[in-house]
Enzyme design. Structure first.
Site, short mmCIF file in Angstrom:
data_model
loop_
_atom_site.label_atom_id
_atom_site.label_comp_id
_atom_site.label_asym_id
_atom_site.label_seq_id
_atom_site.Cartn_x
_atom_site.Cartn_y
_atom_site.Cartn_z
N HIS A 136 0.84 -1.21 0.00
CA HIS A 136 0.00 0.00 0.00
C HIS A 136 0.87 1.25 0.00
O HIS A 136 1.93 1.29 0.63
CB HIS A 136 -0.95 0.01 1.20
CG HIS A 136 -0.29 0.18 2.53
ND1 HIS A 136 -0.07 1.43 3.11
CD2 HIS A 136 0.22 -0.72 3.41
CE1 HIS A 136 0.52 1.28 4.28
NE2 HIS A 136 0.71 -0.01 4.49
N GLU A 187 4.81 -5.39 3.79
CA GLU A 187 4.23 -4.47 4.78
C GLU A 187 5.32 -3.98 5.72
O GLU A 187 6.42 -4.53 5.77
CB GLU A 187 3.12 -5.20 5.54
CG GLU A 187 2.37 -4.40 6.57
CD GLU A 187 1.72 -3.16 6.02
OE1 GLU A 187 2.44 -2.14 5.96
OE2 GLU A 187 0.53 -3.18 5.68
N HIS A 228 4.57 4.62 12.65
CA HIS A 228 3.48 5.61 12.52
C HIS A 228 3.84 6.98 13.10
O HIS A 228 2.96 7.75 13.46
CB HIS A 228 2.19 5.11 13.17
CG HIS A 228 1.44 4.13 12.33
ND1 HIS A 228 0.27 3.53 12.74
CD2 HIS A 228 1.71 3.62 11.10
CE1 HIS A 228 -0.16 2.70 11.81
NE2 HIS A 228 0.71 2.73 10.80
N GLU A 251 -4.79 1.53 3.13
CA GLU A 251 -4.66 0.38 4.02
C GLU A 251 -4.79 0.80 5.47
O GLU A 251 -5.33 0.07 6.31
CB GLU A 251 -3.31 -0.30 3.79
CG GLU A 251 -3.06 -1.54 4.64
CD GLU A 251 -2.33 -1.25 5.96
OE1 GLU A 251 -2.15 -2.18 6.74
OE2 GLU A 251 -1.96 -0.07 6.18
#
Length: 976
Positions: free
Chosen positions: A156, A226, A300, A200
């Site tokens: 993604h 990923e 993140h 995603e």
């Protein structure tokens, strides 16, 4: 003769020899550990040796630099720029290839409306419907043999609002581009589909949309790339079954990295993340989820950038996926074994796979055969009178010392919880080291104290046999878990290996006794259960050195008579540590319990005393010529220690930062640390009581250092920050205040940091911090207003979200009381891509909404005013999530149908106020761009100054991520 003496001296069971062997063993384990973690950095392709691979890597690194230049969540305009760049690169790579086709969901205006369980919370019973406009880019390479089941490669390209997405999932995306470039030059046998998917992060929506495409029917296998961490090595996170694990084993020959412990931990939800692989697996595909997995405290956040990763990490993922895709694309696959797989790599050199079901069968064989063999050998040795009789005190000291170590460990863990519960986040080595050294030190002290007062002649052998019994019990329990989980507990294999090797060591000892020469003279009890008044100083010293291994002369592993004769050099004391006994030659029983003092040898009975001493001396000499201990040590210690240490490291490396996600995760990590340290200690416990004073002193010192580091050092640093979640909420139904929400772990971390912000420190702004569920703390304060739009007038935040009710027949006289209620909404939202509608009835326990309609106006079909998508649910719909691509299209057009209360419960009630069938609708709309500016009255201003302030003024020991799918959430509510 001298060389032989030196050789014997080196191999004797002595404190120095044992301590040295332990040092060598742990040194080798440490070197292997370092080699495993650093080797991949040295394997970059060189231009002169592998020009094609070098070109793929350099091109991929350049692509990564471009797509991670800015934050690019689905809710941002930068997301479109990344999409356009990837489409350009795909078209450049495919060129005029005759077997390549490209499909752009954005151009074809592909959208889906579907019912979806919360992909990040399987226990949720919240019924969700999702509308999603896709911008996936798909590439099809038609294989030479199109009848073969196709392979999908997926990654993604969206990031979260607070991260550049270098690892999550920029590396996966550029690895896909490299794979595409490779397979364009080397046409595959089977058809390959590449899915560069979008969104995603907030629902796995790009992967879900794939199954709305006709090409999805061509693929059976999937490689998903990923990033659930921020760099390092790309691990085989999970795979479908034993067949796919063996395909990985056969294909990835260079730097394989995988462990089914990750798979079990992920499926057990110890990690609160999910990947697109979940969607592919649920739709019947089989394959491989290859991902970066650490460190989660940078995942993140703004540190998920190209500055915090490396070409070595990129090459590891790229090369792994390339080896795997090339093998699958060009070979026939054996996929018959669909049982879950246990797998692991050995320092990146070799990959091992076994079916979890096969492992269970082997466990059953071990559990049945090993006690039968052990009991049989025991009975033979008893019959041949070669089994030494031991008291209950001798049999219980090893398990009791282990139990005491566990109790002390539990007490120490309570201190950690009280004083520094998040210490694992900074460095899990220190608490693991403290637990480990505490267990072995406690065992050492208790066993040696017991041996001092009640010497045991064969402590090592007893401990090995008892270790076998303990591991048999553990294996029985884990085998039951494996069976009851339908063989999905794939991380239990280390215990099977440990049990097997320990069993061999125990069986060898029992076999030596069973095959020993029959003797008429029994030496009596080797372990004294009472304290003797007769004990010389030299003998006590020898007892402290360990009398644990008094082997019988008939032992197959003891030395020859030549060896025994040479023992004179050892100057072993011949003074008995206990009372002298006359031994009955037929039955081995004491005929005298007479006690003696130093004068006894000069008095009557001295012959009996000398006979006892002579027997004792000969037995003690044999202890030092016992070479069997080396075989037992090599079986029990090196391999199990390495596997168990590596397994615990794998678990802690993946989970240590999850302590920041709640108290449950904190206790999970603490429990894994405690159990893991015990498992690491178990292999050396049968031997450790024998180590010399230097080793035990170093052990005590290491415990003191580790305990101090664990209890006293602050858990967060610049390199290991506390991850905090941010959102700014504006509830239009309660005014226009822009309330900042900061969510993080309890422990007086958040409020001191917030109080030092300039906007709070120099104003009367109040910070309200409250405890929420699972050990988390939520702090709220009124922050600076966001500037989401460019405007020439005063910014009116209430104009950002407007709700228009186009139709509502709830109170219509033309509607029958038994007829569903229908309403139509027009949601007007400026420069937005994502909103959520939540439905609730005050008079019905469950949501009465049964049908949702989304009216879509397509740019490519202006003659069609609206294209409708409708979904129905008999169980009710709680939530509608809306995702659209066009920022300039400022409306969502929604139809809602719900049941009146009369239809849901059948009760006819008087409704004078006309409110029983009301439907409450809460609207939340999200904006995710913060690293950009708006122009307000001709002046450039930052979009979210409250978040900028946190980034600029918070200590470096804090990192920030988004709490929801946007950084700014504007809310409103209406009643239909």
């Amino acid at each position: 003769m001298k060389l032989k003496s030196v050789f014997r001296s080196v191999l004797k069971y002595r404190k120095t020899n044992l301590s040295l062997l332990l040092l060598i063993t742990y040194s080798i384990i440490t070197l292997l550990y370092i080699f495993d973690h650093e080797r991949y950095k040295l394997n970059l392709p060189k231009e002169d040796e592998h020009p094609e691979f070098n070109d793929l890597l350099e091109t991929a690194w350049g692509d990564l630099q471009i797509i991670t230049a800015s934050f690019h969540p689905y809710t941002s305009k930068e997301n479109d720029k990344v999409h356009d760049y990837l489409l350009k690169r795909v078209l450049e790579i495919t060129g005029n290839s005759s077997f390549a086709s490209v499909s752009d969901d954005k151009e074809s205006e592909r959208s889906i409306l579907f019912q979806q369980q919360d992909p990040f919370n399987e226990s949720s019973r919240f019924s969700r419907v999702t509308y999603f406009e896709s911008s996936n880019i798909l590439v099809k390479l038609e294989g030479k043999n199109p009848e073969e089941e196709g392979l999908l490669l997926s990654a993604h390209f969206d990031s979260v609002p607070t991260g550049y997405g270098a690892t999550d999932d920029g590396m996966g995306v550029v690895s896909l581009l490299a794979n595409l470039k490779y397979h364009i030059k080397h046409r595959p046998n089977r058809t390959l589909i590449f899915n560069f998917n979008n969104n995603e992060e907030f629902g796995l929506l790009g992967a879900s949309t794939y199954f709305n495409h006709s090409w999805s029917n061509l693929t059976k296998y999937v490689i998903n790339l990923e990033g659930t961490g921020a760099g390092g090595k790309a691990v085989l996170f999970r795979t479908s079954d034993t067949s796919t694990a063996k395909i990985y084993q056969q294909s990835v020959k260079e730097n394989p990295f995988g462990n089914s412990i990750y798979q079990q931990g992920f499926y057990s939800r110890y990690v609160r993340s999910e990947t697109d692989y979940k969607i592919y697996e649920e739709n019947g595909m089989r394959g491989w989820d290859v991902a970066f997995y650490k460190p989660r405290n940078l995942y993140h956040t703004i540190k998920d950038s190209i500055q915090y990763t490396s070409k070595a990490s990129l090459w590891h993922m790229l090369h792994t996926s390339l080896q795997l895709s090339a093998y699958v694309a060009s070979n026939s696959l054996d996929t018959a074994d669909q049982t879950p797989a246990c797998y692991f790599d050995f320092i990146g050199l070799k990959f091992f796979v076994i079916s979890a079901k096969t492992l269970f069968y082997w466990n059953c064989i071990f559990l049945l055969v090993s006690p039968v063999v052990a009991i049989g050998l025991y009975l033979i040795s008893r019959d041949r009178m070669t089994w030494k009789s031991h008291s209950w005190l001798s049999w219980t000291r090893f398990p009791l010392s282990l139990a005491a170590g566990i109790i002390v460990q539990k007490l120490f863990s309570n201190d950690i919880i009280r004083s520094n519960p998040l210490t694992f986040s900074r460095n899990y080595f220190w608490p693991i080291s403290a637990f480990f050294t505490q267990v072995i030190f406690t065992s050492y002290v208790l066993i040696n104290c017991s041996n001092f007062f009640f010497p045991c002649a064969d402590m090592k052998s007893l401990s090995i046999i008892e270790l076998f019994i303990i591991l048999w019990t553990i294996l029985l329990f884990t085998s039951k878990l494996l069976y009851s989980s339908d063989y999905r507990y794939t991380g239990l294999y280390p215990l099977s290996i440990f049990f097997l090797l320990s069993t061999i060591a125990a069986i060898l000892r029992l076999l030596a006794l069973a095959l020993g020469m029959r003797t008429r003279k029994r030496l009596g009890r080797e372990c004294r259960d009472h304290h003797s008044n007769y004990s010389s100083h030299s003998q006590i010293d020898m007892e402290r050195d360990g009398q644990e291994n008094l082997e019988q002369p008939q032992d197959q592993f003891t030395s020859s008579q030549d060896d025994q004769a040479s023992i004179q050099d050892d100057n072993v004391s011949t003074t008995s540590a206990g009372p002298s006994h006359n031994v009955d030659e037929d039955h081995g029983m004491d005929s005298s319990s007479q006690q003696h003092d130093e004068r006894v040898p000069l008095l009557k009975g001295s012959n009996s005393m000398e006979e006892g001493l002579s027997t004792r001396e000969n037995s003690l000499k044999l202890e030092y010529t016992d070479y069997a201990w080396i075989i037992q040590f090599l079986l029990i210690v090196p391999i199990p220690s390495f596997i168990l240490f590596n397994s615990v490291d794998v678990i802690m490396d993946a989970l240590n930062h999850t302590v920041q996600e709640g108290s449950k995760a904190t206790f999970d990590v603490l429990r894994f640390g405690m159990v893991g340290s015990i498992l690491i200690a178990l292999p050396i416990l049968p031997f450790f009581y024998k180590v010399n004073y230097i080793t035990i002193s170093l052990t005590a010192l290491l415990f003191l250092i580790s305990a101090s580091k664990t209890l006293l050092v602050h858990p967060f640093t610049n390199s290991n920050p506390l991850k905090v979640r941010f959102s700014q909420n504006i509830d239009l139904s309660q005014g226009n205040a822009a309330s900042v929400h900061v969510l993080g772990r309890e422990g007086n971390f958040l409020k001191p940091m917030l109080q030092d912000l300039p906007s709070i420190k120099y104003s009367s702004t109040h910070i309200n911090c409250t405890s929420v569920t699972n050990g988390m703390e939520l702090c709220m304060y009124d922050g600076m207003q966001p500037n989401l739009l460019s405007t020439n007038g005063n910014t009116n935040i209430s104009s950002m979200v407007k709700v228009h009710v186009l139709h509502n027949n709830r109170n219509s006289t033309e509607r029958s009381p038994y007829e569903p209620i229908v309403a139509e909404l027009l949601l007007e939202v400026k420069e937005n891509r994502a909103c959520t509608l939540t439905f609730e009835s005050r008079h019905q326990a469950k949501s009465p909404v049964r049908e949702i309609t989304v009216y879509q106006k397509k740019n490519s079909a202006p003659q069609k005013a609206n294209i409708t998508k409708t979904i129905k649910s008999a169980s009710g719909i709680n939530e509608l999530q809306l995702h659209k691509l066009d920022f300039d299209k400022e409306t969502y057009h929604i139809g809602v149908q719900w049941f009146p209360k009369l239809l849901t419960d059948g009760n006819v009630e008087d409704d004078k106020l006309g409110t029983k069938d009301e439907l409450s609708v809460s609207i939340s709309c999200y904006w995710g761009e913060y690293d950009s500016e708006s122009v307000v009255n001709g002046t450039a201003v930052r979009k979210i100054p409250a978040f900028d302030e946190l980034i600029n003024y918070a200590p470096l020991s804090f990192s920030f991520t988004n709490e929801q799918k946007g950084l700014v959430i504007v809310k409103d509510a209406i009643i239909l």
